[in-house]
Every structure is written in C-alpha cells, then in structure tokens.
Design a protein around this motif. Structure first.
Motif, PDB file in Angstrom:
ATOM      1  N   ARG A   1     -15.773   9.664  42.122  1.00 59.53           N
ATOM      2  CA  ARG A   1     -17.039  10.335  42.350  1.00 59.53           C
ATOM      3  C   ARG A   1     -17.756   9.449  43.361  1.00 59.53           C
ATOM      4  N   LEU A   2     -17.923   9.978  44.548  1.00 61.15           N
ATOM      5  CA  LEU A   2     -18.290   9.133  45.688  1.00 61.15           C
ATOM      6  C   LEU A   2     -19.229   9.940  46.575  1.00 61.15           C
ATOM      7  N   ALA A   3     -20.499  10.005  46.156  1.00 54.72           N
ATOM      8  CA  ALA A   3     -21.477  10.829  46.879  1.00 54.72           C
ATOM      9  C   ALA A   3     -21.685  10.275  48.286  1.00 54.72           C
ATOM     10  N   GLY A   4     -21.733  11.152  49.248  1.00 55.88           N
ATOM     11  CA  GLY A   4     -22.082  10.750  50.612  1.00 55.88           C
ATOM     12  C   GLY A   4     -20.980  10.090  51.403  1.00 55.88           C
ATOM     13  N   PHE A   5     -19.763  10.021  50.842  1.00 57.45           N
ATOM     14  CA  PHE A   5     -18.662   9.405  51.590  1.00 57.45           C
ATOM     15  C   PHE A   5     -17.992  10.480  52.439  1.00 57.45           C
ATOM     16  N   SER A   6     -17.844  10.198  53.731  1.00 56.01           N
ATOM     17  CA  SER A   6     -17.198  11.172  54.609  1.00 56.01           C
ATOM     18  C   SER A   6     -15.991  10.525  55.290  1.00 56.01           C
ATOM     19  N   ARG A   7     -15.177  11.386  55.864  1.00 54.39           N
ATOM     20  CA  ARG A   7     -13.897  10.971  56.442  1.00 54.39           C
ATOM     21  C   ARG A   7     -14.033   9.836  57.454  1.00 54.39           C
ATOM     22  N   ASP A   8     -15.141   9.821  58.191  1.00 57.44           N
ATOM     23  CA  ASP A   8     -15.295   8.792  59.237  1.00 57.44           C
ATOM     24  C   ASP A   8     -15.452   7.393  58.635  1.00 57.44           C
ATOM     25  N   ARG A   9     -15.629   7.302  57.309  1.00 62.47           N
ATOM     26  CA  ARG A   9     -15.751   5.979  56.678  1.00 62.47           C
ATOM     27  C   ARG A   9     -14.401   5.444  56.194  1.00 62.47           C
ATOM     28  N   VAL A  10     -13.363   6.261  56.294  1.00 59.54           N
ATOM     29  CA  VAL A  10     -12.042   5.822  55.813  1.00 59.54           C
ATOM     30  C   VAL A  10     -11.588   4.527  56.500  1.00 59.54           C
ATOM     31  N   PRO A  11     -11.715   4.408  57.839  1.00 57.44           N
ATOM     32  CA  PRO A  11     -11.267   3.147  58.463  1.00 57.44           C
ATOM     33  C   PRO A  11     -12.008   1.917  57.940  1.00 57.44           C
ATOM     34  N   ASP A  12     -13.309   2.059  57.643  1.00 52.82           N
ATOM     35  CA  ASP A  12     -14.073   0.932  57.102  1.00 52.82           C
ATOM     36  C   ASP A  12     -13.546   0.537  55.719  1.00 52.82           C
ATOM     37  N   LEU A  13     -13.270   1.538  54.898  1.00 55.17           N
ATOM     38  CA  LEU A  13     -12.714   1.271  53.558  1.00 55.17           C
ATOM     39  C   LEU A  13     -11.359   0.568  53.677  1.00 55.17           C
TER      40      LEU A  13
ATOM     41  N   GLU B   1       0.707 -10.295  47.952  1.00 56.47           N
ATOM     42  CA  GLU B   1       1.967  -9.624  47.633  1.00 56.47           C
ATOM     43  C   GLU B   1       1.841  -8.092  47.721  1.00 56.47           C
ATOM     44  N   ILE B   2       0.606  -7.605  47.746  1.00 64.38           N
ATOM     45  CA  ILE B   2       0.388  -6.152  47.847  1.00 64.38           C
ATOM     46  C   ILE B   2       0.914  -5.637  49.181  1.00 64.38           C
ATOM     47  N   GLY B   3       0.636  -6.357  50.253  1.00 66.45           N
ATOM     48  CA  GLY B   3       1.055  -5.911  51.589  1.00 66.45           C
ATOM     49  C   GLY B   3      -0.002  -5.032  52.231  1.00 66.45           C
ATOM     50  N   ARG B   4       0.240  -4.682  53.480  1.00 64.38           N
ATOM     51  CA  ARG B   4      -0.762  -3.924  54.255  1.00 64.38           C
ATOM     52  C   ARG B   4      -0.903  -2.499  53.708  1.00 64.38           C
ATOM     53  N   ALA B   5      -2.141  -2.085  53.515  1.00 56.71           N
ATOM     54  CA  ALA B   5      -2.404  -0.781  52.899  1.00 56.71           C
ATOM     55  C   ALA B   5      -3.029   0.173  53.899  1.00 56.71           C
ATOM     56  N   GLN B   6      -2.658   1.443  53.785  1.00 54.56           N
ATOM     57  CA  GLN B   6      -3.351   2.443  54.593  1.00 54.56           C
ATOM     58  C   GLN B   6      -3.567   3.737  53.818  1.00 54.56           C
ATOM     59  N   VAL B   7      -4.645   4.425  54.182  1.00 52.27           N
ATOM     60  CA  VAL B   7      -4.922   5.734  53.589  1.00 52.27           C
ATOM     61  C   VAL B   7      -4.021   6.743  54.289  1.00 52.27           C
ATOM     62  N   ALA B   8      -3.110   7.325  53.519  1.00 46.67           N
ATOM     63  CA  ALA B   8      -2.173   8.290  54.096  1.00 46.67           C
ATOM     64  C   ALA B   8      -2.801   9.673  54.166  1.00 46.67           C
ATOM     65  N   ARG B   9      -3.763   9.898  53.261  1.00 46.65           N
ATOM     66  CA  ARG B   9      -4.384  11.223  53.215  1.00 46.65           C
ATOM     67  C   ARG B   9      -5.704  11.115  52.478  1.00 46.65           C
ATOM     68  N   PHE B  10      -6.680  11.872  52.923  1.00 42.99           N
ATOM     69  CA  PHE B  10      -8.009  11.889  52.298  1.00 42.99           C
ATOM     70  C   PHE B  10      -8.428  13.335  52.113  1.00 42.99           C
ATOM     71  N   ASP B  11      -8.801  13.700  50.876  1.00 41.07           N
ATOM     72  CA  ASP B  11      -9.223  15.081  50.604  1.00 41.07           C
ATOM     73  C   ASP B  11     -10.602  15.095  49.963  1.00 41.07           C
ATOM     74  N   ASN B  12     -11.437  16.011  50.412  1.00 39.05           N
ATOM     75  CA  ASN B  12     -12.686  16.307  49.704  1.00 39.05           C
ATOM     76  C   ASN B  12     -12.361  17.269  48.574  1.00 39.05           C
ATOM     77  N   LYS B  13     -12.741  16.871  47.362  1.00 42.37           N
ATOM     78  CA  LYS B  13     -12.503  17.742  46.207  1.00 42.37           C
ATOM     79  C   LYS B  13     -13.860  18.161  45.663  1.00 42.37           C
ATOM     80  N   GLY B  14     -14.522  19.053  46.376  1.00 43.84           N
ATOM     81  CA  GLY B  14     -15.893  19.389  45.979  1.00 43.84           C
ATOM     82  C   GLY B  14     -16.861  18.404  46.615  1.00 43.84           C
ATOM     83  N   LYS B  15     -18.124  18.547  46.314  1.00 40.88           N
ATOM     84  CA  LYS B  15     -19.164  17.811  47.033  1.00 40.88           C
ATOM     85  C   LYS B  15     -19.027  16.292  46.877  1.00 40.88           C
ATOM     86  N   ASP B  16     -18.931  15.824  45.664  1.00 40.53           N
ATOM     87  CA  ASP B  16     -18.957  14.374  45.441  1.00 40.53           C
ATOM     88  C   ASP B  16     -17.611  13.781  45.056  1.00 40.53           C
TER      89      ASP B  16
END
Ligand SMILES: [Zn+2]
Length: 236
Positions: free
Chosen positions: A131-143, A211-226
């Motif tokens: 539940r992440l109010a106000g988060f939009s796709r353009d913030r994925v690189p920052d995350l 040990e986790i290694g480099r991580a990337q978001v492979a896909r981001f979906d909005n599931k309703g508003k928040d």
C-alpha cells in the motif's frame, strides 16, 4: 516437535535425522534443514538418503504442533535414520531473494511510507505488494538505486529471538499487515540487517546483503489507486 536446523544455520544442506512419525507417504523427522514454507518463502526441495537410495522430497509442511513433514512418495518406517540433502541452488536463490525483500520493504517504508501487503518469493523472480499512496512509475529508478546501495554496503544479516512481551512493545518489527510472525514457545524470531533494519521473520536469509547481488525491478503494476506490485529480479 521437529528441531528446525534451518533457523540455527541457514547454510546447512546435509544433515542426519530420524523418522519420528509416518502419515501415508509423508514423514516427520526429529530434526530437519528443510524449510517448510511460510512468510512468502516456498518450502525446500531435495531428497532423503536411506541406505543407498535417494528418495525425493516433493513438499514440506509444518503442522500446528511444530512437527515438520516431508512428502516422499513412498513408505519409510518410524525409527529409520535418513540423510537429508537440500536442493542448494534452489534454496540459496530463495535466500538471496528473501534478503532482497527485507531491503525492499524497508526502503519502501522509510522513503515512501509503504506498507507491505503481500510477498511471494521465487528463485528467479519475487513479487512484493505495497500500500503505497502517491508512488508512480517514474520513482522506480530511485527505489532501485536505493535498494542496490544497501546491497552494495555488504551489511551483515543475523537472526535472534525475543520474548513475546518485548515483541508486542515493538510494533515496528511487524511488516506484513495480514500475517503475524509465528510465536514459538513464547519467542519471536527477529532478522536484523545491521545498521539498517530489524523485522520479525521465520525464513532463511543470506549472511550479508552483498550476497543478494544486483537487483532490478522487472515489472511494476498499479493495482488500484494505492496498491502497487513490484516484480524483482537478481543478476547471477
Ligand atoms: Zn525474512
């Protein structure tokens, strides 16, 4: 009750144990390194060696009394001694992804006020919902960048237990809204990433964020508003 060897040593992949109970084609052991699943982490796979024979373990589950059952697809006898072998590449991939989920849920909370609502850990890709109010796709690189900064710091990851009373006084240890962590004999397991985070968890994790290694978001979906859904991959 089965002794949970995976809690004292998440890197243990071979062990000896005794069959304490048999139920059809499932056996309970006196001790096991097989994780029974829970908290979004799937159960382990592997086999039990009996004499010269390797019997595949196709599913593992924990009963309400703390007995851990291994589905083996054939009859074993109570009292048999077996040699357990964990499918290590599979488990280690899950441990890396599980560590990643701790980093992600902490960054999402601290940076964006996100509250985790679900997680499904996989060996190749993990899914986490917030539940992440106000988060939009353009913030994925920052995350992504903030998560990888924590990974690269190589912070030690360790586990401990605290009493149920102390646990109730520290609500910040609970991250998942709808699943409370297991209380075993009045104690709750806490997983700490040193200098970064502590949260209640009964799963298995790597010993260092490196040990986790480099991580990337492979896909981001909005599931309703928040409600936001992230799929994360790790490089090998
Ligand atoms: Zn965990």
């Amino acid at each position: 009750m089965t002794e949970a060897l995976y809690h004292t040593d998440a890197y243990l992949r071979l062990f000896e144990a005794r069959v304490t109970a048999v139920d059809g084609q499932a056996v309970a052991l006196d001790r096991t390194a097989f994780y029974p699943g829970g908290g979004g982490q799937p159960c382990d796979r592997g086999h039990l060696g009996l004499g010269g024979e390797a019997v595949a373990v196709t599913a593992v589950r924990e009963d309400d009394a703390g007995g851990i059952w291994h589905r083996v697809g054939r009859d074993l006898g109570a009292g048999d001694t077996v040699r357990g072998v964990i499918d290590w590449p599979y488990r280690h991939a899950l441990m890396r992804h599980h560590g990643l989920m701790h980093v992600v849920n902490t960054v999402a909370r601290d940076r964006y006020g996100g509250v985790i609502t679900g997680v499904q850990i996989g060996p190749d890709r993990s899914r986490i919902d917030f539940r992440l109010a106000g988060f939009s796709r353009d913030r994925v690189p920052d995350l992504e960048r903030r998560v990888n900064e924590v990974v690269e710091r190589g912070l030690p990851v360790r586990s401990s237990t605290i009493g149920e009373e102390e646990f109730r006084r520290r609500p910040e240890l609970v991250r998942t809204l709808n699943v409370l962590p297991p209380v075993v004999e009045g104690r709750v397991r806490i997983v700490t990433i040193e200098g970064f985070d502590a949260q209640a968890c009964g799963g298995t994790h790597v010993h260092s964020t490196a040990e986790i290694g480099r991580a990337q978001v492979a896909r981001f979906d909005n599931k309703g508003k928040d409600n936001k859904r992230f799929y994360w991959d790790l490089s090998a």
